[in-house]
Design an enzyme around this catalytic site. Structure first.
Site, PDB file in Angstrom:
ATOM      1  N   ASN A 146       0.838  -1.199   0.000  1.00 40.54           N
ATOM      2  CA  ASN A 146       0.000   0.000   0.000  1.00 40.54           C
ATOM      3  C   ASN A 146       0.875   1.251   0.000  1.00 40.54           C
ATOM      4  OD1 ASN A 146      -2.640  -1.094   0.024  1.00 40.54           O
ATOM      5  ND2 ASN A 146      -2.344  -1.721   2.159  1.00 40.54           N
ATOM      6  N   CYS A 168      -5.609  -7.312  -3.316  1.00 39.54           N
ATOM      7  CA  CYS A 168      -6.043  -6.978  -1.963  1.00 39.54           C
ATOM      8  C   CYS A 168      -7.224  -7.871  -1.614  1.00 39.54           C
ATOM      9  CB  CYS A 168      -6.437  -5.504  -1.887  1.00 39.54           C
ATOM     10  SG  CYS A 168      -7.144  -4.982  -0.311  1.00 39.54           S
ATOM     11  N   HIS A 169      -7.269  -8.335  -0.374  1.00 35.94           N
ATOM     12  CA  HIS A 169      -8.324  -9.269   0.022  1.00 35.94           C
ATOM     13  C   HIS A 169      -9.564  -8.591   0.599  1.00 35.94           C
ATOM     14  CE1 HIS A 169      -5.677  -9.468   3.877  1.00 35.94           C
ATOM     15  NE2 HIS A 169      -6.473  -8.426   3.927  1.00 35.94           N
ATOM     16  N   HIS A 198      -9.750  -0.175  -1.566  1.00 36.94           N
ATOM     17  CA  HIS A 198     -10.131   0.280  -0.234  1.00 36.94           C
ATOM     18  C   HIS A 198     -11.335   1.229  -0.242  1.00 36.94           C
ATOM     19  CE1 HIS A 198      -6.060  -0.753   1.895  1.00 36.94           C
ATOM     20  NE2 HIS A 198      -6.705  -1.822   1.439  1.00 36.94           N
TER      21      HIS A 198
END
Length: 440
Positions: A146, A168-169, A198
């Site tokens: 990130n 990304c999970h 995000h």
């Protein structure tokens, strides 16, 4: 298949990825090339790799090197998970803004923390892209580091030839947890999610053709504690559920962190990631000491096999098995009401040929508006690095929703000056000056 891990000293995450990779029988004999600049952490990562292989009955070829080019040479896949500056830089990202009264929860994606994490990561990404071009030009670069959108947008600008995607999970676990709330099996639902990393949105969420949002509405109505979460509050107002935690989500909008009553109402853990970072250090020390004394590290009984995306990408590259995951990639018309060339998060199909992002179309206008605000900060941070213009650091901070809600413009510029001074040599030389506002 040769897989290079850059930042392998992030041993907890490295272990999780290795566990998922080696759980596939077709990947039991892969070549694992580990790289870290910290020799001790690299030794621990190598020990973890050998232990994980033994636990899964796999026989990979494991090598480790502090020489990045050597570790990358001939790689088919490069997994990047470097945290430039480590724990101390993370504390700086919290402490300096806190002195100005600016609250942060995670500080790794947007805001002052995200901006400066990106600026100290970009030199690493530039060197990594150059090495990939030289010694493994056909490799896929799978980035976990990130701030995801800033990193991928920077890579696309400086090295468009590198096959880079961000993983990304957050979407996986968001859907997993939503399914638990409404009582349907996670593996049986159909999902469409898109936006930015995000700050994506669950656009469709169905079980056997049935829209599950009404069931979520009923669950929220029954449980007042559910309503005490940022992203539930955002969902009720915006109409689609955000794909990252409430802690993350609170930082990307101007509505919550500046208000004491909102922090209490929505149970927002200010400085939450600073504690997580300390816990990660403690876990590293535990793993290091256990390996040093020859103690076996038991598998986590709650760990889900292949929950992370990188192992699935690698498995599909080897076997051709088709599956769909979420990726961050360049917006080439994939989301029509977000900027062309921006780093967006969309579904993608995996197969033996690689990663194939899906066309999504237009987001609901209220969601696209928030994503554009997010991407303004991304664009200006990337511009600061590419143009070598320190004023754009301040412009990015001025456009950041949380910073703009809490601070005056003079405070924002002074805070950026203090952050530049605090991070010092971690930043590119041309960005270490503090231009006065009057220079504009």
């Amino acid at each position: 298949m040769r897989i290079a891990f850059v930042g392998a000293g992030s041993v907890v995450f490295t272990r999780q990825l290795l566990r998922d990779i080696l759980s596939f029988p077709e990947l039991s004999d892969v070549r694992l090339s580990l790289h870290d600049i910290d020799p001790e952490r690299l030794r621990v990562a190598e020990g973890l790799a050998l232990m994980t292989a033994q636990q899964h009955g796999a026989k990979p070829v494991v090598t480790a090197s502090t020489d990045r080019r050597k570790a990358l040479d001939g790689a088919d896949v490069v997994v990047n998970m470097v945290a430039v500056g480590g724990h101390q830089a993370t504390l700086t990202d919290f402490d300096v803004p806190q002195a100005y009264g600016l609250r942060q929860t995670i500080g790794d994606t947007l805001g002052i923390g995200g901006i400066f994490r990106a600026l100290r990561t970009f030199p690493l990404l530039r060197g990594l892209a150059e090495d990939i071009a030289d010694v493994c030009p056909d490799a896929w670069l799978l980035n976990y580091t990130n701030p995801m959108a800033m990193n991928l947008q920077f890579l696309a600008a400086i090295a468009p030839q590198v096959k880079a995607v961000g993983l990304c999970h957050s979407v996986f676990w968001t859907v997993h947890d939503l399914c638990a709330i409404v009582g349907v099996p996670h593996e049986e639902v159909d999902v469409l999610s898109a936006g930015v990393n995000h700050q994506g949105w669950i656009l469709r969420w169905e079980h056997q053709g049935r829209d599950l949002y009404p069931a979520l509405d009923e669950a929220i109505a029954r449980d007042p504690e559910l309503r005490r979460r940022v992203r539930v509050d955002m969902y009720r107002r915006l109409g689609r559920f955000p794909t990252e935690t409430s802690e993350h989500s609170s930082e990307y909008v101007p509505w919550y962190l500046r208000h004491d009553q909102e922090i209490d109402r929505l149970r927002i853990p200010v400085r939450g990631y600073a504690g997580i970072s300390e816990d990660n250090l403690a876990e590293y020390a535990r793993v290091r000491d256990a390996l040093a004394f020859g103690q076996d590290l038991a598998e986590d009984p709650e760990a889900q096999e292949a929950a992370e995306y990188a192992p699935q990408v690698i498995h599909s590259l080897v076997t051709g098995e088709q599956r769909t995951i979420q990726v961050t990639t360049t917006n080439t018309g994939l989301i029509t009401n977000l900027p062309e060339g921006a780093a967006v998060e969309v579904p993608a199909t995996l197969d033996r040929l690689g990663v194939h992002p899906h066309y999504v179309g237009a987001l609901p206008p209220q969601l696209a508006a928030l994503n554009r605000s997010f991407l303004n900060v991304v664009e200006l941070t990337v511009a600061a690095a590419i143009q070598g213009d320190p004023r754009h650091i301040r412009h990015a901070a001025m456009c950041d929703p949380a910073a703009a809600a809490a601070l005056t413009v003079d405070q924002i510029w002074s805070l950026c000056d203090d952050m530049v001074a605090a991070h010092g040599d971690a930043l590119p030389p041309e960005l270490r000056t503090s231009p006065p506002a009057k220079a504009l």
